[in-house]
Scaffold this active site. Structure first.
Site, PDB file in Angstrom:
ATOM      1  N   GLY A   1     -45.342 -35.766  -3.821  1.00  0.00           N
ATOM      2  CA  GLY A   1     -46.637 -35.732  -3.153  1.00  0.00           C
ATOM      3  C   GLY A   1     -46.748 -36.508  -1.853  1.00  0.00           C
ATOM      4  O   GLY A   1     -47.539 -36.151  -0.985  1.00  0.00           O
TER       5      GLY A   1
ATOM      6  N   GLU B   1     -47.643 -44.135  -1.669  1.00  0.00           N
ATOM      7  CA  GLU B   1     -48.129 -43.143  -2.636  1.00  0.00           C
ATOM      8  C   GLU B   1     -49.123 -42.212  -1.951  1.00  0.00           C
ATOM      9  O   GLU B   1     -49.904 -42.652  -1.103  1.00  0.00           O
ATOM     10  CB  GLU B   1     -48.829 -43.846  -3.806  1.00  0.00           C
ATOM     11  CG  GLU B   1     -47.933 -44.070  -5.005  1.00  0.00           C
ATOM     12  CD  GLU B   1     -47.655 -42.803  -5.812  1.00  0.00           C
ATOM     13  OE1 GLU B   1     -47.719 -41.680  -5.266  1.00  0.00           O
ATOM     14  OE2 GLU B   1     -47.361 -42.938  -7.011  1.00  0.00           O
ATOM     15  N   ASP B   2     -49.125 -40.955  -2.348  1.00  0.00           N
ATOM     16  CA  ASP B   2     -50.142 -40.021  -1.871  1.00  0.00           C
ATOM     17  C   ASP B   2     -51.489 -40.367  -2.495  1.00  0.00           C
ATOM     18  O   ASP B   2     -52.515 -40.411  -1.827  1.00  0.00           O
ATOM     19  CB  ASP B   2     -49.749 -38.568  -2.200  1.00  0.00           C
ATOM     20  CG  ASP B   2     -49.311 -38.385  -3.653  1.00  0.00           C
ATOM     21  OD1 ASP B   2     -49.201 -39.380  -4.404  1.00  0.00           O
ATOM     22  OD2 ASP B   2     -49.067 -37.236  -4.041  1.00  0.00           O
TER      23      ASP B   2
ATOM     24  N   ASP C   1     -54.129 -42.504  -9.271  1.00  0.00           N
ATOM     25  CA  ASP C   1     -55.109 -41.918 -10.179  1.00  0.00           C
ATOM     26  C   ASP C   1     -55.264 -42.902 -11.350  1.00  0.00           C
ATOM     27  O   ASP C   1     -56.003 -43.877 -11.250  1.00  0.00           O
ATOM     28  CB  ASP C   1     -54.556 -40.544 -10.583  1.00  0.00           C
ATOM     29  CG  ASP C   1     -55.475 -39.719 -11.468  1.00  0.00           C
ATOM     30  OD1 ASP C   1     -56.620 -40.117 -11.678  1.00  0.00           O
ATOM     31  OD2 ASP C   1     -55.036 -38.660 -11.954  1.00  0.00           O
TER      32      ASP C   1
ATOM     33  N   LYS D   1     -58.461 -43.022  -6.728  1.00  0.00           N
ATOM     34  CA  LYS D   1     -59.578 -42.595  -7.583  1.00  0.00           C
ATOM     35  C   LYS D   1     -60.000 -43.787  -8.441  1.00  0.00           C
ATOM     36  O   LYS D   1     -59.466 -43.969  -9.545  1.00  0.00           O
ATOM     37  CB  LYS D   1     -59.124 -41.460  -8.511  1.00  0.00           C
ATOM     38  CG  LYS D   1     -58.799 -40.139  -7.824  1.00  0.00           C
ATOM     39  CD  LYS D   1     -58.371 -39.099  -8.876  1.00  0.00           C
ATOM     40  CE  LYS D   1     -58.003 -37.768  -8.277  1.00  0.00           C
ATOM     41  NZ  LYS D   1     -57.421 -36.838  -9.277  1.00  0.00           N
TER      42      LYS D   1
ATOM     43  N   PHE E   1     -59.955 -33.165  -9.310  1.00  0.00           N
ATOM     44  CA  PHE E   1     -58.589 -32.733  -9.023  1.00  0.00           C
ATOM     45  C   PHE E   1     -58.533 -32.144  -7.612  1.00  0.00           C
ATOM     46  O   PHE E   1     -59.334 -31.289  -7.250  1.00  0.00           O
ATOM     47  CB  PHE E   1     -58.110 -31.699 -10.044  1.00  0.00           C
ATOM     48  CG  PHE E   1     -56.666 -31.359  -9.850  1.00  0.00           C
ATOM     49  CD1 PHE E   1     -55.677 -32.250 -10.220  1.00  0.00           C
ATOM     50  CD2 PHE E   1     -56.300 -30.157  -9.261  1.00  0.00           C
ATOM     51  CE1 PHE E   1     -54.332 -31.952 -10.016  1.00  0.00           C
ATOM     52  CE2 PHE E   1     -54.951 -29.852  -9.054  1.00  0.00           C
ATOM     53  CZ  PHE E   1     -53.971 -30.760  -9.439  1.00  0.00           C
TER      54      PHE E   1
ATOM     55  N   ASP F   1     -50.297 -31.136  -5.077  1.00  0.00           N
ATOM     56  CA  ASP F   1     -50.092 -29.784  -5.590  1.00  0.00           C
ATOM     57  C   ASP F   1     -50.858 -29.481  -6.862  1.00  0.00           C
ATOM     58  O   ASP F   1     -51.235 -30.377  -7.613  1.00  0.00           O
ATOM     59  CB  ASP F   1     -48.613 -29.579  -5.895  1.00  0.00           C
ATOM     60  CG  ASP F   1     -48.185 -30.399  -7.120  1.00  0.00           C
ATOM     61  OD1 ASP F   1     -48.350 -31.629  -7.099  1.00  0.00           O
ATOM     62  OD2 ASP F   1     -47.731 -29.796  -8.114  1.00  0.00           O
TER      63      ASP F   1
ATOM     64  N   ARG G   1     -49.161 -27.682  -1.449  1.00  0.00           N
ATOM     65  CA  ARG G   1     -48.692 -28.876  -0.733  1.00  0.00           C
ATOM     66  C   ARG G   1     -48.719 -28.686   0.775  1.00  0.00           C
ATOM     67  O   ARG G   1     -48.792 -29.648   1.545  1.00  0.00           O
ATOM     68  CB  ARG G   1     -47.264 -29.227  -1.149  1.00  0.00           C
ATOM     69  CG  ARG G   1     -47.098 -29.640  -2.603  1.00  0.00           C
ATOM     70  CD  ARG G   1     -45.723 -30.265  -2.788  1.00  0.00           C
ATOM     71  NE  ARG G   1     -45.312 -30.357  -4.180  1.00  0.00           N
ATOM     72  CZ  ARG G   1     -45.645 -31.359  -5.002  1.00  0.00           C
ATOM     73  NH1 ARG G   1     -46.409 -32.335  -4.573  1.00  0.00           N
ATOM     74  NH2 ARG G   1     -45.214 -31.374  -6.236  1.00  0.00           N
TER      75      ARG G   1
HETATM   76  P1  IMP Z   1     -51.190 -41.621 -11.934  1.00  0.00           P
HETATM   77  O1  IMP Z   1     -49.912 -42.036 -12.570  1.00  0.00           O
HETATM   78  O2  IMP Z   1     -52.182 -41.083 -12.925  1.00  0.00           O
HETATM   79  O3  IMP Z   1     -51.805 -42.712 -11.052  1.00  0.00           O
HETATM   80  O4  IMP Z   1     -50.898 -40.378 -11.017  1.00  0.00           O
HETATM   81  C1  IMP Z   1     -50.188 -40.503  -9.862  1.00  0.00           C
HETATM   82  C2  IMP Z   1     -49.582 -39.199  -9.428  1.00  0.00           C
HETATM   83  O5  IMP Z   1     -50.223 -38.062 -10.007  1.00  0.00           O
HETATM   84  C3  IMP Z   1     -49.776 -39.047  -7.935  1.00  0.00           C
HETATM   85  O6  IMP Z   1     -48.713 -39.622  -7.226  1.00  0.00           O
HETATM   86  C4  IMP Z   1     -49.875 -37.547  -7.762  1.00  0.00           C
HETATM   87  O7  IMP Z   1     -48.595 -37.011  -7.551  1.00  0.00           O
HETATM   88  C5  IMP Z   1     -50.449 -37.059  -9.046  1.00  0.00           C
HETATM   89  N1  IMP Z   1     -51.908 -36.822  -8.913  1.00  0.00           N
HETATM   90  C6  IMP Z   1     -52.917 -37.662  -9.245  1.00  0.00           C
HETATM   91  N2  IMP Z   1     -54.119 -37.117  -8.993  1.00  0.00           N
HETATM   92  C7  IMP Z   1     -53.862 -35.892  -8.475  1.00  0.00           C
HETATM   93  C8  IMP Z   1     -54.714 -34.831  -7.988  1.00  0.00           C
HETATM   94  O8  IMP Z   1     -55.955 -34.896  -7.960  1.00  0.00           O
HETATM   95  N3  IMP Z   1     -54.059 -33.723  -7.522  1.00  0.00           N
HETATM   96  C9  IMP Z   1     -52.710 -33.604  -7.509  1.00  0.00           C
HETATM   97  N4  IMP Z   1     -51.890 -34.559  -7.950  1.00  0.00           N
HETATM   98  C10 IMP Z   1     -52.461 -35.692  -8.422  1.00  0.00           C
HETATM   99 MG    MG Z   2     -47.171 -38.478  -6.324  1.00  0.00          MG
END
Ligand code: IMP
Ligand code: MG
Length: 180
Positions: A49, A103-104, A107, A135, A156, A163, A169
């Site tokens: 991402g 990081e993109d 979450d 978020k 989302f 993606d 993407r």
């Molecule tokens: P986490 O481990 O839940 O913090 O998620 C992190 C990863 O999940 C990010 O680096 C993204 O690649 C993916 N991600 C989290 N939220 C979204 C979203 O809304 N759309 C797409 N990918 C997401």
């Molecule tokens: Mg990611």
């Protein structure tokens, strides 16, 4: 209002490319200021991402630095699976280096916790985190995020590297899932 359809889902533009670039610029300015005079900091970009954010941010970095890429994944479809797998490891020397994780989006923070845990064993001099998107409502950890481009609602999103099952993407703007 611009919309896109990917597989079974429809998305509507929520953050334009101009707004994204402003946020990237702001992060770059802060990092440039904080890392002035440091000895070759290492950026670690979390694939897939973060590739667009990394490319855009990196062009604005004005000190001598390196970048490398680490591949992890925790998403299947539109929900975090909670299980993070490391797919590609880091080969660059990390010991004693100032590391900036890119990081993109953060979450739940599960991915970030995993990354920071893995990095610690390489004994870097310092580790900071820069994320384009955050978020707050979904965040489950209390790890510090040093640079945040934008806080967004717990929806989302796709585009600008993010993606839905591998798709979307390539979009320059960010789009939010339209709930049926
Ligand atoms: P986490 O481990 O839940 O913090 O998620 C992190 C990863 O999940 C990010 O680096 C993204 O690649 C993916 N991600 C989290 N939220 C979204 C979203 O809304 N759309 C797409 N990918 C997401
Ligand atoms: Mg990611």
């Amino acid at each position: 209002m611009k919309q896109v359809k990917l597989k079974d889902k429809e998305f509507r533009v929520s953050i334009t490319s101009d707004k994204i670039q402003e946020a990237v610029d702001q992060i770059a300015k802060k990092i440039n200021n904080d890392y002035k005079g440091k000895d070759v900091p290492l950026f670690i970009s979390i694939l897939n991402g973060s590739f667009m954010f990394t490319a855009d941010l990196f062009k604005h970095i004005d000190f001598v630095c390196e970048v490398t890429f680490l591949k992890l994944t925790s998403y299947r479809g539109t929900a975090s699976t909670g299980a993070v797998r490391q797919l590609i490891g880091v080969n660059e020397a990390i010991e004693g280096r100032d590391v900036i994780v890119l990081e993109d989006i953060v979450d739940t923070g599960i991915t970030l916790e995993q990354i920071l845990g893995q990095l610690k064993s390489f004994e870097p001099a310092s580790v900071r985190v820069a994320t384009l998107l955050f978020k707050p409502e979904a965040y489950l950890k209390d790890l510090k995020i040093d640079y945040v481009g934008m806080e967004i609602p717990n929806d989302f999103i796709i585009g600008y590297g993010l993606d839905y099952d591998g798709l979307g993407r390539n979009l320059a703007d960010i789009y939010t899932l339209i709930n049926e």
